[in-house]
Scaffold this motif. Structure first.
Motif, PDB file in Angstrom:
ATOM      1  N   ALA A  60      13.585  94.726  16.276  1.00 18.77           N
ATOM      2  CA  ALA A  60      14.073  96.030  15.812  1.00 18.77           C
ATOM      3  C   ALA A  60      14.276  96.940  17.025  1.00 18.77           C
ATOM      4  N   LEU A  61      15.505  97.312  17.267  1.00 20.99           N
ATOM      5  CA  LEU A  61      15.828  98.175  18.398  1.00 20.99           C
ATOM      6  C   LEU A  61      15.773  99.639  17.970  1.00 20.99           C
ATOM      7  N   ASP A  62      15.205 100.483  18.839  1.00 20.89           N
ATOM      8  CA  ASP A  62      15.112 101.912  18.520  1.00 20.89           C
ATOM      9  C   ASP A  62      16.491 102.524  18.341  1.00 20.89           C
ATOM     10  N   ARG A  63      17.424 102.108  19.191  1.00 24.50           N
ATOM     11  CA  ARG A  63      18.789 102.619  19.113  1.00 24.50           C
ATOM     12  C   ARG A  63      19.751 101.432  19.115  1.00 24.50           C
TER      13      ARG A  63
END
Length: 236
Positions: A60-63
């Protein structure tokens, strides 16, 4: 865009257990880089990857990046140039004369063609070190000072077409001024644009004429001064 490369010992990256022969090491790095590009693309797409060298779950990437983030490979040697042509969206060349960059661009496009890709779909960038000054002598001196920054890299003599033992020795000792004094001007002239705006623009034009899609200017200090606004205004 996202730029990737395989590094070297001087840059701080080498296999945990390096192969015993140089050709094995090269093949290992190329294979690692090829699969690493797959890993990065999987992560950016929110997918898993399980390959021969790397394995990762969904991250899961923050952005989250925009879809289809282009991946460019930094390349100098023939195997990396070929790999870039086969799998990358672009290639970043560095430390090359216009002639060398043109040959590299041809190799990248040939590899893309052989892989069934449109050669024009692989953008070729070339980093051009630039020492901009109206004082030609100062600019030439600054250009020579660029070379010791890279003299410790593997294959530097072959890349620059000259033996740089004395410059390399001084660079290892931390005496960068002495190292620069032992750099032949012709070596710096191969890959550093230097002089006034007219001279530097003419040098950039040589890269474009050689087949480079996008020259990328790398401003370097002249007489110890990093005058970025001067370079920006000269090429604006």
């Amino acid at each position: 865009m996202l730029g990737l490369g395989n590094g070297d010992e001087v840059g701080g990256l080498s296999p945990a257990e390096p192969p015993s022969r140089p050709d094995q090491k090269s093949s290992s790095l190329i294979s690692m880089t090829e699969e690493y590009v797959e890993v990065v693309r999987a992560v950016l797409a929110g997918e898993e990857h399980e390959g021969e060298l790397f394995r990762t779950g969904r991250i899961a990437l923050d952005r989250p990046p925009r879809a289809g983030m282009p991946i460019y490979l930094g390349a100098l040697g023939p195997r990396m140039l070929s790999l870039a042509g086969r799998i990358a969206d672009g290639v970043i060349l560095d430390l090359m004369s216009p002639e060398q960059a043109g040959e590299a661009a041809t190799a990248v496009r040939a590899a893309a063609h052989d892989a069934g890709r449109d050669p024009g779909s692989v953008q070729v960038l070339a980093v051009i070190h630039c020492c901009l000054s109206d004082d030609a002598a100062l600019a030439a001196e600054a250009a020579r000072a660029v070379v010791p920054r890279y003299a410790l890299r593997p294959g530097a003599d072959r890349l620059f077409g000259a033996r740089l033992d004395e410059a390399r020795g001084h660079a290892r000792a931390g005496d960068h001024e002495a190292a620069a004094r032992h750099v032949p001007q012709r070596v710096a002239d191969r890959f550093v644009a230097h002089g006034d705006a007219v001279a530097c623009s003419a040098r950039v034009a040589e890269y474009r004429a050689a087949g480079i899609d996008l020259p990328v200017l790398f401003p370097m200090p002249v007489a110890g001064i990093w005058d970025l606004p001067l370079l920006i205004n000269a090429f604006a």
